[in-house]
Design an enzyme around this catalytic site. Structure first.
Site, PDB file in Angstrom:
ATOM      1  N   TYR A   1      -7.582 -71.165 -47.553  1.00 26.59           N
ATOM      2  CA  TYR A   1      -6.196 -69.551 -47.557  1.00 26.59           C
ATOM      3  C   TYR A   1      -5.391 -70.192 -46.716  1.00 26.59           C
ATOM      4  O   TYR A   1      -5.911 -70.870 -45.605  1.00 26.59           O
ATOM      5  CB  TYR A   1      -7.336 -68.545 -46.899  1.00 26.59           C
ATOM      6  CG  TYR A   1      -6.218 -67.471 -46.455  1.00 26.59           C
ATOM      7  CD1 TYR A   1      -6.475 -66.898 -44.946  1.00 26.59           C
ATOM      8  CD2 TYR A   1      -5.872 -66.815 -47.456  1.00 26.59           C
ATOM      9  CE1 TYR A   1      -5.881 -66.485 -45.301  1.00 26.59           C
ATOM     10  CE2 TYR A   1      -4.773 -65.794 -47.259  1.00 26.59           C
ATOM     11  CZ  TYR A   1      -5.090 -65.731 -45.463  1.00 26.59           C
ATOM     12  OH  TYR A   1      -4.196 -64.505 -45.962  1.00 26.59           O
TER      13      TYR A   1
ATOM     14  N   ASP B   1      -3.914 -77.755 -42.138  1.00 22.01           N
ATOM     15  CA  ASP B   1      -3.336 -75.985 -42.277  1.00 22.01           C
ATOM     16  C   ASP B   1      -4.860 -76.494 -41.291  1.00 22.01           C
ATOM     17  O   ASP B   1      -6.472 -76.463 -41.828  1.00 22.01           O
ATOM     18  CB  ASP B   1      -3.873 -75.037 -43.404  1.00 22.01           C
ATOM     19  CG  ASP B   1      -4.079 -74.190 -42.674  1.00 22.01           C
ATOM     20  OD1 ASP B   1      -3.687 -72.889 -43.392  1.00 22.01           O
ATOM     21  OD2 ASP B   1      -3.429 -73.205 -41.098  1.00 22.01           O
TER      22      ASP B   1
ATOM     23  N   LYS C   1      -5.213 -68.661 -33.999  1.00 26.30           N
ATOM     24  CA  LYS C   1      -6.064 -68.064 -32.942  1.00 26.30           C
ATOM     25  C   LYS C   1      -6.953 -68.965 -31.521  1.00 26.30           C
ATOM     26  O   LYS C   1      -6.089 -68.382 -31.447  1.00 26.30           O
ATOM     27  CB  LYS C   1      -7.488 -69.235 -34.120  1.00 26.30           C
ATOM     28  CG  LYS C   1      -7.337 -68.491 -35.771  1.00 26.30           C
ATOM     29  CD  LYS C   1      -8.398 -68.825 -36.927  1.00 26.30           C
ATOM     30  CE  LYS C   1      -8.040 -68.310 -37.943  1.00 26.30           C
ATOM     31  NZ  LYS C   1      -8.025 -66.428 -38.767  1.00 26.30           N
TER      32      LYS C   1
END
Ligand code: KE4
Length: 428
Positions: A144, A239, A267
């Site tokens: 994702y 990623d 994050k």
């Protein structure tokens, strides 16, 4: 808030916000039941509006590596809030955060701050297409990379086919430029590059797959990705929105010794405030506007509150180097849960990488999203619900990694394992 007040508020939420939530996974739809509203977080704990305490292993989906409301982050925010929230001009805090990222992440010499992981990957893809002059992008099933159109695709089959939109509203023309392969399959990778390598702008990979549960790369896989992308002139993009500062101080590229061309982050670097970033060599990043002509922008990018929190959290990591303790906690937790499940006659396997961990209700180790989907999801749902009732909050999806923080001490891990033992002994 009483139980009936919760019901009223939850009803209002669903009338005013799609599904009652501002991000789908929070709805608990994939595990059944209703979510809870949080009143406050403290260290490893969340407290809901009805006063219940949970040991939190979601940690804002990985962002809170120091746990909730850590004093160093709170002090930084309290200082900044009195000076204002946003200026729309450069600030020293952005330079400090850029310095930290270039110090901590080996492949990053220059970085652009954005407001989310989605913005980071969307921008990195545009940059990769501009730099290579190519349009195809390769991702892996179960990976994702945020919700921009090019990444909301699903593979047509086990081999790389022109992808299909994974959401209404994604044009077939856009989806068809995204190729999808199963993670950890070197043969299919080699076949695809032989066929299309010269047309592939970039490969986006979660170097440790965290959006399918936790699936580490098989030995040599990342190295093969690096070798093929170099051979065919495609950019390798790690990623690390989730793995960054989680699997090691310098992320997966430090842990596995494979250097990507670009890396996307998020994050942890915001300390719980909205921050994303993409970075790489000065040569590539200098193509980004206004230094170069690849356009990318953002009203609140590098926001002073967000950079204050991000700098405070990263500074703590740099000064205290808690990574071996974090690794120990994640390993103790995942291996402890698997042991309890197996002793209770329940098929389970699990692993941890740095401060990320995962378990699957499966007899054999899971090496791809396809295998993750074949695990016993019903058992996961029962396990999740039973643990939640006893005050342990695991991610409400079978396809999410778990996390620990510096505040998940030996006592907290042991309390969690005692709760898991009681859940399994009583039969869920
Ligand atoms: P955001 O746009 O949600 O900040 O980041 C997107 C993203 C990009 N890359 C990776 C590897 C990611 O894990 C994410 C976001 N992760 C999910 C949880 N796995 C966020 C939780 C949610 O969607 O609410």
């Amino acid at each position: 808030m009483t139980a009936s007040e919760f019901d009223t508020t939850w009803k209002r939420a669903q009338q005013l916000i799609p599904g009652g939530v501002n991000s789908p996974v929070r709805s608990f739809r994939s595990v059944g039941g209703k979510p809870f509203f949080v009143d406050r977080g403290q260290g490893p704990f969340l407290f809901d509006t009805e006063g219940r305490r949970y040991i939190d292993y979601v940690l804002s989906w990985g962002a809170l590596i120091l746990g909730h409301a850590h004093p160093v982050v709170m002090e930084a925010l309290n200082r900044q809030i009195l000076l204002g929230t946003s200026y729309g001009t450069p600030t020293p805090g952005e330079v400090e955060l850029a310095e930290r990222l270039t110090e901590m992440v080996p492949s990053v010499d220059m970085v652009r701050l954005v407001n989310s992981g989605t913005e980071a990957t969307m921008s990195a893809l545009r940059l990769a297409r501009a730099v290579t002059g190519r349009e195809y992008v390769l991702k892996f099933s179960g990976g994702y990379h945020g919700h921009s159109d090019s990444f909301l695709v699903s593979s047509g089959s086990g081999v790389a086919t022109l992808s299909l939109p994974d959401s209404p509203g994604v044009p077939a023309s856009t989806a068809s430029l995204t190729l999808v392969l199963p993670f950890n399959d070197i043969d299919l990778l080699r076949d695809l590059f032989k066929e299309k390598g010269s047309q592939i702008s970039s490969v986006f990979v979660e170097p440790v797959l965290g959006n399918s549960g936790l699936i580490p790369p098989e030995k040599g896989y990342l190295e093969e990705l690096r070798s093929l992308t170099s051979q065919y002139g495609s950019l390798l993009i790690f990623d690390e929105v989730m793995t960054g500062f989680r699997v090691a101080s310098g992320g997966a590229e430090e842990k596995f010794g494979v250097k990507p061309d670009l890396v996307t982050l998020g994050k942890v670097i915001g300390g719980g405030l909205p921050v994303g970033a993409f970075g790489g060599s000065r040569e590539i990043m200098s193509k980004v506007a206004p230094a170069g002509d690849v356009y990318q922008a953002g009203t609140l990018s590098g926001n002073p509150l967000a950079t204050a929190a991000g700098n405070a959290q990263l500074r703590f990591l740099q000064e205290n180097d808690p990574f071996s303790e974090l690794e120990g906690s994640a390993n103790q937790l995942s291996s402890g849960i698997v042991k309890i499940l197996r002793n209770g006659g329940i098929s389970a396997c699990g692993s941890s990488v740095g401060s990320m961990w995962g378990i699957f209700f499966s007899d054999s180790p899971v090496t791809s999203f396809e295998e993750a989907k074949a695990a016993n999801i019903e058992n996961f749902k029962k396990f999740h619900k039973a643990c939640l009732r006893k005050g342990v909050f695991f991610a409400p999806s079978a396809f999410e990694a778990g996390f620990v923080s510096t505040e998940h001490t030996e006592d907290v891990i042991n309390e969690t394992l005692e709760i898991v033992q009681s859940v399994v002994s009583k039969g869920w």
